[in-house]
Design a protein around this motif. Structure first.
Motif, PDB file in Angstrom:
ATOM      1  N   ALA A   8      -2.134   0.650 -17.156  1.00  0.00           N
ATOM      2  CA  ALA A   8      -2.870   1.762 -16.559  1.00  0.00           C
ATOM      3  C   ALA A   8      -3.532   1.372 -15.239  1.00  0.00           C
ATOM      4  O   ALA A   8      -4.025   2.227 -14.509  1.00  0.00           O
ATOM      5  N   GLN A   9      -3.540   0.060 -14.933  1.00  0.00           N
ATOM      6  CA  GLN A   9      -4.158  -0.413 -13.696  1.00  0.00           C
ATOM      7  C   GLN A   9      -3.146  -1.098 -12.789  1.00  0.00           C
ATOM      8  O   GLN A   9      -3.514  -1.850 -11.896  1.00  0.00           O
ATOM      9  N   ALA A  10      -1.869  -0.849 -13.008  1.00  0.00           N
ATOM     10  CA  ALA A  10      -0.814  -1.542 -12.275  1.00  0.00           C
ATOM     11  C   ALA A  10      -0.767  -1.123 -10.811  1.00  0.00           C
ATOM     12  O   ALA A  10      -1.135  -0.008 -10.449  1.00  0.00           O
ATOM     13  N   ARG A  11      -0.281  -2.054  -9.969  1.00  0.00           N
ATOM     14  CA  ARG A  11      -0.179  -1.835  -8.534  1.00  0.00           C
ATOM     15  C   ARG A  11       1.261  -2.066  -8.107  1.00  0.00           C
ATOM     16  O   ARG A  11       1.950  -2.924  -8.662  1.00  0.00           O
ATOM     17  N   ALA A  12       1.712  -1.318  -7.092  1.00  0.00           N
ATOM     18  CA  ALA A  12       3.116  -1.388  -6.688  1.00  0.00           C
ATOM     19  C   ALA A  12       3.266  -1.417  -5.175  1.00  0.00           C
ATOM     20  O   ALA A  12       2.424  -0.928  -4.432  1.00  0.00           O
ATOM     21  N   VAL A  13       4.389  -2.011  -4.735  1.00  0.00           N
ATOM     22  CA  VAL A  13       4.850  -1.937  -3.348  1.00  0.00           C
ATOM     23  C   VAL A  13       6.202  -1.233  -3.352  1.00  0.00           C
ATOM     24  O   VAL A  13       7.064  -1.553  -4.185  1.00  0.00           O
ATOM     25  N   LEU A  14       6.393  -0.275  -2.436  1.00  0.00           N
ATOM     26  CA  LEU A  14       7.658   0.438  -2.288  1.00  0.00           C
ATOM     27  C   LEU A  14       8.342  -0.048  -1.018  1.00  0.00           C
ATOM     28  O   LEU A  14       7.685  -0.205   0.022  1.00  0.00           O
TER      29      LEU A  14
END
Length: 284
Positions: A8-14
Motif C-alpha cells: 500500500a506504500q509502494a513507489r514506482a518509476v515509469l
C-alpha cells in the motif's frame, strides 16, 4: 528503496519514450493500484537507470524498446545497481525492484515473460492484464515485507539474469556468446582457467575471487560485468557479489536468521543468498 515495503506504500518509476503511453499507463495504474506512488518518469533507458538509482522504487515499468538503452538493457543495469549507502538506512541486501516490461504484442517476448521473474503489460495497457500483474507484484512485496517465501503463483520461473539474456538475444536476433576461459592471477602468475572448472565467483570492492576445486584466483572484473558474460544457465547470481555454478550447488539450507545458505560441492565455503534471489530455491 524500503526493503520492508508495504504494497500500500509502494513507489514506482515509469519509463517509455512515448509521453502518451506514460500518461495512459499512469492513469490505468491509478485505477487498479491507487495507493501506488509514481515518483518519476523516464523518456529513455539511460534516464530510467538514473532515476531508479536516485529514487530506489519498489517497481519499475520499462518500455521494452527505447532509444539509448532498450528496456532489457536498462533492466540488466538496474539489477546490478549497488546498494544505497549505509547512512540511508539500507544494507548490501537491498532487493532488486520488481521489473515490469511494457511491450507491443510480440509472441516471443510474451512466451519468455510467462516463464520469468519479470512481468509484462501489453501496449496499450489493458486493465485486465494490468490487474493480474499488479496482483502478483503486490503478493511479492507483501511476502518480502513479512519475511515470507513468495507464493507459488507469484514466484519467478527462472533467474532474472537468465530471462534478460534470453530477451536480449531475441531482440538482437542472434544468440549471445559466453566466456569459455578466465584469465586470472594466481600468486605471481597469470593462469587461464576454464569456466567449466569454476565453482563460484565472489567480489569485494576491487577484485573478484575465482574459486575452483583446486585453485583460488583473482580478477579485476566485477560481478555486474561477469553476469553479462557468463551463460546464465550455467551460473546463477545469488547475491549482488556472488555467482555460483549451478552444477556446484550441493544443497540449500536456512541459518538461524532464516537466510538461505548454499553449500558447494568440492569446497567447504557456504554462500549466502540475498533476499532478491530467494525465489531461485522455491520451497526452502
Amino acid at each position: 528503496m524500503n526493503t520492508d515495503v508495504n504494497p500500500a506504500q509502494a513507489r514506482a518509476v515509469l519509463a517509455d519514450d512515448e509521453r502518451l503511453m506514460r500518461e495512459q499507463l499512469r492513469a490505468r495504474l491509478a485505477e487498479v493500484w491507487p495507493e501506488l506512488e509514481v515518483v518519476a518518469e523516464a523518456r529513455n533507458g539511460l534516464e530510467a537507470v538514473e532515476l531508479v538509482e536516485l529514487h530506489r522504487p519498489d517497481v519499475v515499468f520499462l518500455d521494452i524498446r527505447m532509444p539509448g538503452l532498450t528496456g532489457v538493457e536498462a533492466a540488466r543495469r538496474i539489477a546490478q545497481l549497488p546498494a544505497p549507502a549505509a547512512e540511508d538506512g539500507a544494507d548490501d541486501d537491498a532487493p532488486v525492484p520488481e521489473i515490469v516490461f511494457i511491450t507491443a504484442y510480440d509472441q516471443y517476448a510474451v512466451e519468455a515473460f510467462e516463464q520469468g521473474v519479470a512481468d509484462y503489460v501489453l501496449k496499450p495497457a489493458e486493465r485486465e492484464r494490468l490487474e493480474r500483474t499488479v496482483a502478483r507484484i503486490r503478493s511479492r512485496l507483501a511476502a518480502r515485507a513479512e519475511g515470507r517465501d513468495v507464493p507459488a503463483d507469484a514466484a519467478p520461473g527462472v533467474p532474472l539474469q537468465q530471462l534478460l539474456h534470453q530477451l536480449q538475444g531475441r531482440l538482437e536476433g542472434s544468440p549471445p556468446r559466453y566466456l569459455q576461459w578466465i584469465q586470472a592471477t594466481v600468486g605471481a602468475s597469470i593462469q587461464m582457467i576454464p569456466v567449466d572448472d569454476v565453482l563460484f565467483f565472489i567480489s569485494d570492492e576491487k577484485y573478484t575471487r575465482v574459486q575452483t576445486a583446486q585453485t583460488e584466483a583473482l580478477i579485476r572484473k566485477p560481478i555486474k560485468e561477469l553476469v553479462d558474460e557468463l551463460d546464465p544457465k550455467q551460473f546463477w547470481q545469488i547475491h549482488r557479489s556472488t555467482l555460483v555454478a549451478v552444477k556446484a550447488i550441493a544443497g540449500v539450507t536456512r541459518d538461524l536468521r532464516g537466510r538461505q545458505i548454499v553449500s558447494v560441492r568440492g569446497h567447504p565455503e557456504r554462500l549466502e543468498v540475498s533476499r532478491s534471489y530467494n525465489g531461485l530455491f522455491k520451497g526452502m
